[in-house]
Design a protein around this motif. Sequence first.
Motif, short mmCIF file in Angstrom:
data_model
loop_
_atom_site.label_atom_id
_atom_site.label_comp_id
_atom_site.label_asym_id
_atom_site.label_seq_id
_atom_site.Cartn_x
_atom_site.Cartn_y
_atom_site.Cartn_z
N SER A 250 25.74 50.74 14.17
CA SER A 250 25.15 49.93 13.09
C SER A 250 25.16 50.57 11.90
N PRO A 251 26.25 49.83 10.72
CA PRO A 251 26.14 50.69 9.71
C PRO A 251 25.02 50.91 8.85
N TRP A 252 25.35 51.91 7.91
CA TRP A 252 24.34 52.17 6.71
C TRP A 252 24.26 50.99 5.85
N THR A 253 22.91 50.57 5.57
CA THR A 253 22.91 49.78 4.53
C THR A 253 21.53 50.33 3.74
N TRP A 254 21.42 49.71 2.49
CA TRP A 254 20.16 50.04 1.54
C TRP A 254 18.92 49.97 2.37
N ARG A 255 18.02 50.79 2.62
CA ARG A 255 16.75 50.67 3.24
C ARG A 255 16.94 50.15 4.72
N LYS A 256 17.99 50.29 5.38
CA LYS A 256 17.91 49.58 6.67
C LYS A 256 17.42 50.48 7.79
N ASN A 257 17.16 51.69 7.65
CA ASN A 257 16.24 52.59 8.84
C ASN A 257 14.91 52.02 8.54
N ASP A 258 14.44 51.94 7.50
CA ASP A 258 12.87 51.48 7.05
C ASP A 258 12.96 50.14 7.81
N LYS A 259 13.72 49.15 7.58
CA LYS A 259 13.63 47.84 8.15
C LYS A 259 13.88 47.82 9.53
N ARG A 260 14.60 48.93 10.13
CA ARG A 260 14.50 48.92 11.61
C ARG A 260 13.36 49.45 12.09
N HIS A 261 12.70 50.23 11.60
CA HIS A 261 11.22 50.84 11.97
C HIS A 261 10.23 49.70 12.16
N ARG A 262 10.44 48.78 11.22
CA ARG A 262 9.51 47.54 11.23
C ARG A 262 9.75 46.70 12.27
N VAL A 263 11.36 46.35 12.54
CA VAL A 263 11.88 45.55 13.44
C VAL A 263 11.14 45.86 14.94
N VAL A 264 11.46 47.12 15.21
CA VAL A 264 10.92 47.80 16.43
C VAL A 264 9.56 47.45 16.76
#
Lengths: 623, 623
Positions: free
Chosen positions: B200-214
């Motif tokens: 999964s490539p880096w995009t702007w604030r994606k890590n944060d979004k992933r935490h929310r999705v999990v």
Amino acid sequence: MEINIAACQIEVKPGHPDQNFEKIRSRVSEAKKNGDDIVIFPEMAVPGYIIGDEWENSAFINDCMSYNKRIAELSEGLVIVWGSVDADKQKVGEDGRIRKFNTAFTAQNGKIISRVCKTLHPDYREFDDDRHFYSSRKLAQDRGMSVRDYIQPLTVDINGEERKIGVSLCEDMWSDDYSIHPIEILLDNGAEFIINISCSPWTWRKNDKRHRVVRQRLQAQKAPFVYVNNTGVQNNGKNIFLFDGGTTIYNRDGSLRDMCREYRDDVIRTTLFSSRTDVIKRPVLSHERDQEELLSGLIYGLRKFFELIRASKAVIGMSGGVDSSLSSYLVSKALGAENVYGVNMPSEFNSDITKSLARRMAETLRLNYAIVPIQDVYEYSVEQLEQTEFTRLDASGVKKMLELSSVDKENIQSRDRGSRILAGIASALDAVFINNGNKSEVATGYTTLYGDVNGAVAPIADLYKTQVYDLCTYINSVEKKQIFPDELFDIPASAELSAEQDIEKGEGDPFAYEYHDKLLRAFIEWRLDPEDILKGYTDGSLSDTLGMDRNFLSEYFASDSLFVEDLERIWRLYKINYFKRIQAPPIIAVSKRAFGFDLRESQLGVYYTQNYKEMKRKLLGGD
Amino acid sequence: MEINIAACQIEVKPGHPDQNFEKIRSRVSEAKKNGDDIVIFPEMAVPGYIIGDEWENSAFINDCMSYNKRIAELSEGLVIVWGSVDADKQKVGEDGRIRKFNTAFTAQNGKIISRVCKTLHPDYREFDDDRHFYSSRKLAQDRGMSVRDYIQPLTVDINGEERKIGVSLCEDMWSDDYSIHPIEILLDNGAEFIINISCSPWTWRKNDKRHRVVRQRLQAQKAPFVYVNNTGVQNNGKNIFLFDGGTTIYNRDGSLRDMCREYRDDVIRTTLFSSRTDVIKRPVLSHERDQEELLSGLIYGLRKFFELIRASKAVIGMSGGVDSSLSSYLVSKALGAENVYGVNMPSEFNSDITKSLARRMAETLRLNYAIVPIQDVYEYSVEQLEQTEFTRLDASGVKKMLELSSVDKENIQSRDRGSRILAGIASALDAVFINNGNKSEVATGYTTLYGDVNGAVAPIADLYKTQVYDLCTYINSVEKKQIFPDELFDIPASAELSAEQDIEKGEGDPFAYEYHDKLLRAFIEWRLDPEDILKGYTDGSLSDTLGMDRNFLSEYFASDSLFVEDLERIWRLYKINYFKRIQAPPIIAVSKRAFGFDLRESQLGVYYTQNYKEMKRKLLGGD
């Protein structure tokens, strides 16, 4: 009872629903005058099909949907079937945007009476349907239904009778590789005849293949089959696709009843379920027919592409070689000789033979012509670069002079032609210039980036060098006068960028095109790996696989190790030089796999499989 | 009972299964020493993921499958979970080739014990899973099963106990826009914890979004969640994607238990189902954190791209402007200043200010530096072109001289720099050269094809001009010394190609970047149409939509008609100039939509919807 059908083959302008709507309106009004019961238009006849991510523009989708409504309003007194985009604004697609469908609309009495969405979504080559559209396959899954139950023929009242029509879109008929067969399902579910609306690009012998596929679809259950396709060109930036139309009405047994003329707006009419059974002959396949189709496709594609980019004039570098000769012929056929500006750009390395061949070609074609030498700037550039000294701006102050190799100097000439002269002339003339590269060069990177890689369109970059010669031979055979002189076929192919490439000494390109073109085709179009090639070489099947004379390989390669070295050289060139293709202009796609977005590549470097390395070790010994 | 997990974040080299296998082997052997029960690797850890149509190379697929077998052989004494390609050679995919799957393999006791194939196939932006792989969704449909019944957790014996693991791949967790939710299904069907392997490539604030999705996935049913992603770069030719890793172990409630460091090989270990509950803090979002991520991503991407193409030296044109200043900073950070060759290429139009700014930047960065003037060849070229006369080679013999406009002359300079000097120097140094374009320029085509469009890689072409300034400001704030001098921020942005673009008179680019950047973002990233913009302008919501100061529009545009004229100018530039992007180099993708194969375009010309035209008519009157 009889049904009168009008199958309308129209040129679709992608991204311009206003123009497409006007064309549809005028055909509908003709159909009304003619008393047709059903008038049929191609898939995506309103928006166009290959429009990139413009599908994500909701305003554009709404605009198309409003044209869908306006088409429906035209359907008083007849049935209209057409392809367009549909949207369900209450639902999202899997990209989180408005859910869209590639839909066949049917309208009657001023209203849309049916929306059939495509079941099979092609996702190979230039096709990307799943990127943008929701399929009926997904709709069936969402509703917990089998596809077989979901796909049903449409029931329409025609002349007071209930008729069942099997409406399908493009790929739905090309179901051989799928686990779902929409045409057979429609027939099983009671369709009396099949309509297939398509937006299907021309490829080599595709019309013939389609005739076979239709027969196969009708094998279990016979029924008339109406295939409607568009003309025009559509592009994805890197490739220009040709739409020849090929709109065909088939009899119940899949024999041809009538077919539109290629590459033009045309309507064919027929009466289904009448006692008459017209049959026309299937065109006989031949090398000549292939060449004829290729030639007319390339000229049509060029003409339409110039229309699209609103350019009327072309500049073309003419080296006297076969590639620029063929390109200039095609361009002058497409635009008219008066709009073509041929330029010969000699340096010290260009022979008198090629200079005079260039001029002769321009005379034969009656082009505008100029000679613009590059020698002065070439010499100045070599000197300027060789005198350039870099200084490290730190305490060390290290200095570095540039040194130019022979290849560096060759590329300077090519870039001077492509970026200084041709681009300069095109800009001054408000014209665009032509890229003359062939597929063998593009594949092996035997080109100079910012030099002969340049241009607004590449008409012959999907033809291998041997195909370039073939097409020239064909043109000579059908034109009243000899277009391509014998010398053009006799001189070796050469870039003429250094003393080593002196054609007067018979020195040319480092390729044996009769073999390397076939090897490249195996890599590019058949998707073979060096492992497959080496296996074929080892077990003796390679000549047959490639379609080569059986003696060629043993005569051309003095040893196994020379064969392997050459194989790895070509594989490496093909893989590494993708970086040049990234920056190359649009290519008119005519092969089974054109460079661009048809064949999708990645900068990966070179890789050999474990099997390859093992076979090589066995063949050559050592490790 | 407890389970010891090792989540391995590795750099995956796309297209090089041999290298990837060696890395996996060494991590497995560490895990064995460490007594881990389960060792986990990312999605497509063997072949890589973004490899274009290399998926069609069967020998390559076989090679990957043989590595799958070799990985399984390593699984004595522990469980290995990894992503790779799988194939069912008895079946065809929908492209008629061998049917392939994007698979999560699990091996134990030397054998593959499970193959879970991906359910949700992303088909937007750079993703193309349906092009190459058969999904479990299609498998379920083929077997007449519901997806809910088809997707089951995997049962494994760990330390003598039967455990149920929910194995999933990447998009399977990002199911918000799908009608199927694989993680929830796995949990419903009894999974004790979830493994998600991703590429999964880096995009702007994606890590944060992933935490929310999990957290959202675990809302109905709590369970530990192990997310394993790779590092490295992967490319599709036109775009280079950054993989930061971001491998994370989540607690049952979705809180963060541990996370790998970004952009490096790393392993995090944890004991699931223990009484301990470690929680680490989620990084706080801020503009600084965004800038920090952007900066480290760009430098990492450049370094890895140079590794990939096996280049170590970069040539870069330094105009003294902000774009080339930022580019040269990034490149010197990526490659080391000793490997960077800055070149200033003045013509008569370059000001002393920018010439001295270029040198100062090179001094600050301690680059290798040279000045190579283009004035002589520029003048020669203008003269040579103006003296070029075409003759029509027919009876008419019509002659035509070339005339050069001011724009023609500007472009000559740009091409001279890009194609004669920079390409010449790069070739002599066995280096590649850098494209300094920013996204505002790329979007509007405010560039010269074969001039400043050239280069091997474009580090800042996914940053709008205002973002370029922002990043420079950020760098100044974190570096020990001031890198970008104040003057750089003060002088107007200018191409300096003509007397009209004289920065000493304050003349610069024809853009108000603070507005036009936001307008372009709305077109490119938000996929808005002029219709949407004009609607916002008319109803007064545009400033808020774009995030602009509310007074700007009324102050900048003296009348509605000037607003509309400007809107159409920018839309037209954006649409028409796609022809330049077709031939542009690879862009490092950092935005929500990068030009290249992320945003797919087509040469379509310019189109305005019916609604747009109607609104414009109402606003401006007339027809």
